[in-house]
Design a protein around this motif. Structure first.
Motif, PDB file in Angstrom:
ATOM      1  N   ASN A 174       0.839  -1.200   0.000  1.00 14.69           N
ATOM      2  CA  ASN A 174       0.000   0.000   0.000  1.00 14.69           C
ATOM      3  C   ASN A 174       0.879   1.257   0.000  1.00 14.69           C
ATOM      4  O   ASN A 174       1.531   1.575   0.988  1.00 14.69           O
ATOM      5  N   LYS A 175       0.872   1.986  -1.099  1.00 16.60           N
ATOM      6  CA  LYS A 175       1.738   3.164  -1.223  1.00 16.60           C
ATOM      7  C   LYS A 175       1.293   4.312  -0.323  1.00 16.60           C
ATOM      8  O   LYS A 175       2.066   5.233  -0.041  1.00 16.60           O
ATOM      9  N   LYS A 176       0.029   4.268   0.131  1.00 22.63           N
ATOM     10  CA  LYS A 176      -0.451   5.335   1.019  1.00 22.63           C
ATOM     11  C   LYS A 176       0.253   5.313   2.369  1.00 22.63           C
ATOM     12  O   LYS A 176       0.274   6.319   3.081  1.00 22.63           O
ATOM     13  N   LEU A 177       0.829   4.165   2.723  1.00 23.64           N
ATOM     14  CA  LEU A 177       1.510   4.055   4.008  1.00 23.64           C
ATOM     15  C   LEU A 177       2.925   4.619   3.982  1.00 23.64           C
ATOM     16  O   LEU A 177       3.521   4.840   5.036  1.00 23.64           O
ATOM     17  N   MET A 179       4.154   7.563   3.144  1.00 22.15           N
ATOM     18  CA  MET A 179       4.306   8.875   3.755  1.00 22.15           C
ATOM     19  C   MET A 179       4.166   8.783   5.282  1.00 22.15           C
ATOM     20  O   MET A 179       4.939   9.409   6.018  1.00 22.15           O
ATOM     21  N   ASP A 180       3.218   7.974   5.766  1.00 20.40           N
ATOM     22  CA  ASP A 180       3.039   7.815   7.212  1.00 20.40           C
ATOM     23  C   ASP A 180       4.303   7.249   7.857  1.00 20.40           C
ATOM     24  O   ASP A 180       4.726   7.702   8.924  1.00 20.40           O
ATOM     25  N   ASN A 208      -0.874  -5.074   8.852  1.00 20.71           N
ATOM     26  CA  ASN A 208      -0.505  -5.430   7.488  1.00 20.71           C
ATOM     27  C   ASN A 208       0.473  -6.598   7.346  1.00 20.71           C
ATOM     28  O   ASN A 208       0.652  -7.099   6.235  1.00 20.71           O
TER      29      ASN A 208
END
Length: 469
Positions: A174-177, A179-180, A208
């Motif tokens: 998941n590329k959204k993670l 930045m987090d 995950n």
């Protein structure tokens, strides 16, 4: 039976305080005792407390807590950073999978400068930075063996961590993670915290991670650091000297767990939360079972002096610790420092005796404790106990009572700071053997920097000339 077993097997300390390099194995057990004991002996200023500080640093890391800034000054003066490496054995008691974990990291001093609008530095603030964290894992289950390999390496400045294949297992795709995680990595560095054991990173891999073995191993270290690793340093003795009783405890009853460190002033009564009173009473009752055997007839109790409400309307109880001996009751503050020292660590020694997945590290265990009693306590724990105990001491009585494999010594060589003695026969008295080595230097490394009593006497006399007769 607990669902897992965790034990620290080895530690390597590099460029930390006065230790350029030192390695200690905690599994040097020649008689297959269940307990893991390490008593560290040596000259003043030779690296004994460095071991305890390295253990405290491990606890801060595993608990995801900020490392105090004073650790920045523990980096050896001749080095840019210190390196700490810890090897663990973890066993899943439900399916009998056995894991080997190696966790390592560097620490360094970082300077934060407060610059005003005119470009002038107002002040400098130092902090400790944990960086280059690495976690290696191997495991074995039935006939399946997975070789030791790195699963997390945070050294890269462009990647969150490597190797990429392990990243995908732990975090997913998941590329959204990304930045987090990048923010979490930078924030933990700024906050003097471990990234691997930070709340932000753990929350993500808990959701995950696709490999149950990876997750179990990491969670085991988190639980170990928070619930099963206890460090008692010289601050403990300092509090006792100021007539404050630090009580370190871990108490389990059915499904409930209470653990922590309470500092109870003894010079006067003290307020504690009502909900803490019941836990404290149970801890005291537990300790009294052993205390009256260690110090014949002695028990302690809590004297309740009444209920008070705080300004936030919480119920508090005013208490005072009392000592009972020979049917006479006196305030505990009048007991000796040795008694207070025993009381402050006794509950943890009880846990070490009874629970295998526990590590307690105590600096200057012998302070104020009668040497014969110290030897007896350590012999009992080493031969009949189940947990892991590390201690430093200047009292040599334990060298005569516990197995020789449980004793290590510091040396005068900072590049090889810790050793165990060679060529010790079964019938050798280790205490006498140690004294002989101090005088004759029979080991490969010297264990004592020689002093000259005549030079010392002359120095006393010379110094006295400056203060008059």
């Amino acid at each position: 039976m607990k669902s897992k077993f965790v034990r620290l097997q080895d530690i390597i300390i590099q460029d930390f305080k006065n230790v350029q390099y030192g390695q200690l194995s905690f599994e040097n057990n020649r008689k297959n005792y269940d307990a893991s004991i390490l008593g560290l002996y040596g000259q003043n200023g030779s690296g004994k407390t460095s071991l305890i500080d390295a253990m405290l640093l491990l606890k801060y890391a595993l608990c995801g807590q900020a490392v105090p800034e004073y650790f920045a000054d523990y980096v050896n003066i001749n080095a840019e950073y210190a390196t700490l490496t810890y090897t663990f054995k973890v066993v899943n008691n439900e399916d009998y999978t056995e894991y080997k974990l190696i966790y390592s990291f560097n620490i360094k001093k970082d300077v934060e400068e407060n610059i005003n609008t005119n470009g002038i530095i107002n002040n400098q603030k130092y902090k400790t930075v944990i960086f280059n964290e690495k976690l290696k894992l191997a495991y074995e289950h039935n006939q399946e063996k997975v070789k030791l390999s790195t699963i997390i390496n945070t050294k890269s400045e462009t990647e969150i961590f490597t190797p990429k294949s392990k990243y995908n297992i732990l975090v997913g795709t998941n590329k959204k993670l990304v930045m987090d995680l990048m923010v979490a990595k930078k924030m933990t560095a700024l906050s003097s915290m471990s990234f691997i054991f930070s709340r932000q990173f753990l929350d993500i891999i808990r959701k995950n991670c696709s490999d149950k073995n990876y997750l179990f191993a990491i969670e085991s270290l988190v639980d170990y650091g928070n619930n099963e690793l206890f460090i008692i340093n010289v601050v403990n003795s300092g509090l006792i000297n100021m007539n404050t009783l630090p009580i370190n405890f871990k108490y389990e009853e059915k499904a409930s767990l209470a653990l922590g460190n309470l500092a109870i002033p003894l010079n006067d009564s003290v307020l504690i939360p009502e909900k803490m009173l019941d836990v404290l009473k149970k801890v005291i009752d537990d300790m009294n079972i052993v205390l009256k055997q260690i110090v014949p007839g002695l028990t302690i109790e809590i004297c309740e002096l009444g209920m008070e409400l705080s300004k936030d309307n919480y119920k508090n109880v005013r208490i005072q610790f009392m000592s009972n001996k020979n049917d006479k009751q006196i305030p505990l503050k009048y007991e000796s420092e040795g008694i207070k020292k025993i009381i402050s660590v006794l509950q943890l020694l009880i846990v070490v005796y009874n629970q295998p997945s526990i590590t307690v590290a105590i600096d200057e265990l012998d302070a104020g404790i009668f040497e014969y009693l110290l030897g007896e306590l350590l012999q009992i724990i080493s031969e009949k106990g189940k947990g892991q105990l590390m201690f430093t001491s200047h009292n040599l009585r334990p060298l005569e009572t516990i197995d020789k494999g449980f004793i290590a010594f510091t040396t005068t060589n900072p590049a090889n700071r810790y050793i165990r003695f060679n060529n010790i026969k079964t019938n050798n008295n280790l205490r006498d053997f140690y004294y002989r080595d101090i005088i004759l230097g029979e080991q490969e490394e010297n264990t004592y920097e020689p002093t000259n009593k005549y030079d010392i006497a002359f120095a006393f006399r010379e110094a006295g000339e400056h203060i008059g007769s």
